[in-house]
Every structure is written in C-alpha cells, then in structure tokens.
Write a protein that holds these residues in place. Structure first.
Motif, short mmCIF file in Angstrom:
data_model
loop_
_atom_site.label_atom_id
_atom_site.label_comp_id
_atom_site.label_asym_id
_atom_site.label_seq_id
_atom_site.Cartn_x
_atom_site.Cartn_y
_atom_site.Cartn_z
N SER A 129 0.85 -1.19 0.00
CA SER A 129 0.00 0.00 0.00
C SER A 129 0.88 1.23 0.00
O SER A 129 2.00 1.22 0.54
N GLU A 130 0.39 2.30 -0.58
CA GLU A 130 1.11 3.56 -0.52
C GLU A 130 1.12 4.08 0.92
O GLU A 130 0.31 3.68 1.75
N SER A 131 2.02 4.95 1.20
CA SER A 131 2.12 5.55 2.53
C SER A 131 0.97 6.52 2.76
O SER A 131 0.37 7.04 1.81
N ASN A 132 0.64 6.74 4.03
CA ASN A 132 -0.37 7.74 4.42
C ASN A 132 -1.72 7.47 3.75
O ASN A 132 -2.36 8.40 3.24
N PHE A 133 -2.16 6.21 3.77
CA PHE A 133 -3.36 5.84 3.01
C PHE A 133 -4.57 5.54 3.90
O PHE A 133 -5.70 5.87 3.56
N PHE A 134 -4.35 4.92 5.06
CA PHE A 134 -5.46 4.45 5.87
C PHE A 134 -5.76 5.39 7.04
O PHE A 134 -4.86 5.92 7.68
N ASP A 135 -7.06 5.58 7.30
CA ASP A 135 -7.48 6.36 8.46
C ASP A 135 -7.42 5.54 9.74
O ASP A 135 -7.17 6.08 10.81
N LEU A 136 -7.69 4.25 9.61
CA LEU A 136 -7.77 3.36 10.77
C LEU A 136 -7.19 2.00 10.40
O LEU A 136 -7.48 1.47 9.32
N VAL A 137 -6.38 1.45 11.29
CA VAL A 137 -5.87 0.08 11.13
C VAL A 137 -6.24 -0.71 12.38
O VAL A 137 -6.07 -0.22 13.51
N ILE A 138 -6.75 -1.90 12.18
CA ILE A 138 -7.06 -2.82 13.28
C ILE A 138 -6.08 -3.98 13.21
O ILE A 138 -6.03 -4.70 12.21
N CYS A 139 -5.31 -4.15 14.27
CA CYS A 139 -4.27 -5.19 14.30
C CYS A 139 -4.39 -5.95 15.62
O CYS A 139 -3.65 -5.71 16.57
N TYR A 140 -5.33 -6.87 15.65
CA TYR A 140 -5.63 -7.63 16.87
C TYR A 140 -5.06 -9.05 16.78
O TYR A 140 -5.36 -9.80 15.85
N HIS A 141 -4.26 -9.40 17.77
CA HIS A 141 -3.71 -10.75 17.89
C HIS A 141 -3.00 -11.17 16.61
O HIS A 141 -3.23 -12.24 16.06
N VAL A 142 -2.09 -10.28 16.19
CA VAL A 142 -1.28 -10.51 14.99
C VAL A 142 0.21 -10.42 15.31
O VAL A 142 0.98 -11.31 14.95
#
Length: 243
Positions: A129-142
């Motif tokens: 993905s390009e940089s500065n692209f997502f407003d929210l990231v969910i990273c649970y149990h990763v």
C-alpha cells in the motif's frame, strides 16, 4: 455442548462448505441460546447466556464474536471513527461482515495465513500500500505471530494517514517481553508463549515502547471489570497507536 458440536462439524463438513454456510449453522445452534438477559452488540442477537469457552472467553453463538471483538466494535462506535479507509488484519468474520455494510467505509480486510475470509493477503512487514493511506488500522492478535515485529510496526505507522489511528491487542504478561528465537517447534512455542504459532509474549509496557520507537504516540486502555455485562465483555487491555 457448543464446543463438541463445533469439533464434530469440523470433522465431517469440508472447510469451504462450513465457511460458506457458517451463519446458517450458527442460526441453528443459537436457537437454544435465545433469551433476553444478554445481547451481542455486533449481530444484535438476544440470548440467555453466552457460550463459555475453554479459555473462559464468552462467545456469541449466533455470529461467533468473542468478547474482545464486541468491545472493539463498541469502542470504535463510541470514538466515531468508523469512516474513511480501514485496514483490518486477520478479521473475525462477525466484525468484518458488519463493517462491510457501513456505507462511509472503504474496507480492506487482510489475512496472510489463509485462516480468515479476507480480500487481501498483505505481508504485515511489507504492506502493499502507498504511505499515508489508511485512516484506521485494526491489528488484533497478529504481532505475537510476527518474527520481525518492529518492521511490522513501522509498516503500520507508514500506511496510516497523519492523525490516523491503529488499534492493537496481543496477549500480555507481567514484567518484560519474553521472546527466544531458538524456540521453533510447535510444542516448545506452546509451552513458552501459550500457542504453537506465537513467537513471543508482550508485556504492556514492552509493546508500548516498541510502538513508540517507530513513531507512534500510544494510549493504553485497560478494562479491569465487565464494564458492560449485557454485551458479555471481559477484562482486557488495548493499545491505541496514533500517528
């Protein structure tokens, strides 16, 4: 009862067929749990009790959500951040199906190990993905599964927009982070880290320090008691990384 039925279903029903008809099978099983004492805030099923799992977590029989997933959805709604572009790693189906229905969201689900139903298969240490692209990231149990976790954290930071937010959770222990790269067998990892595919156990402070080392500003949210018994929520800690 629930655990036994699930084990039997996995033995006799092909995985693809089980995934395709998961919600139908759950509807059948959940009939005996219908009531008015509790409610799943994800699928809005009213029930007389949650399924008490072997690890003491509480599962919704209707959609399969665990306590942490229900709390996450509650927090995201309360923070009013379910909008814009969202990246969700290893997404529980109960929550991903709910998020897909929100019109204001561009939703990217990712599963690298083919264990979840997802649209993409991003390597979290090199996110396509390009940089500065997502407003929210969910990273649970990763992150507890990732050998190069600092590289993964740097990537999470890179793909977030300025002022973007990342919700992160792992299993935790007291004291310091425990990791040992010489431990490679499944049995040894289960003994050392609690699960055969984990490579470390974080401490809350240890994870905070690593996230801050790649640029995140970190907020720690700890819930000691069942703050919402109705939704079947358990004590837990969540780290929120802000860019």
């Amino acid at each position: 009862m629930y655990t036994s039925l699930k084990r039997i279903a996995k033995l006799i029903v092909p995985k693809q067929l089980l995934q395709k008809n998961e919600f139908f099978f759950r509807k059948l099983v959940s009939l005996r749990y219908k009531g008015d004492k509790y409610q799943c805030n994800i699928c809005h099923f009213n029930l007389n009790r949650f399924v008490n799992l072997d690890d003491h977590d509480l599962l919704c029989p209707n959609c399969g959500s665990r306590s942490r997933t229900r709390r996450l959805y509650k927090l995201l709604n309360e923070a009013n951040i379910l909008k814009g572009t969202i990246l969700h790693f290893s997404p529980p189906r109960s929550l991903s199906e709910r998020l897909r229905k929100i019109e204001d969201i561009s939703y990217y689900s990712s599963d690298y190990e083919n264990e979840f139903i997802a649209d993409y298969s991003y390597d979290i240490t090199a996110i396509d993905s390009e940089s500065n692209f997502f407003d929210l990231v969910i990273c649970y149990h990763v992150l507890e599964h990732i050998n190069e976790d600092l590289k993964a954290m740097s990537e999470l930071y890179r793909v977030l927009k300025p002022n973007g937010i990342c919700y992160i959770q792992t299993p935790f222990k007291n004291g310091n982070i425990y990791e040992d790269t010489s431990i490679t067998s499944e049995d040894a990892r289960k003994t050392a880290f609690g699960q055969e595919d984990h490579v470390r156990i974080y401490s809350i402070k240890g994870l905070q320090n690593r996230l801050e080392s790649v640029g995140f500003r970190v907020e720690i949210m700890t819930f000691e008691n069942n703050s919402s018994e109705t939704f079947g929520l358990k004590p837990e800690t969540i780290l929120i990384g802000k860019k």
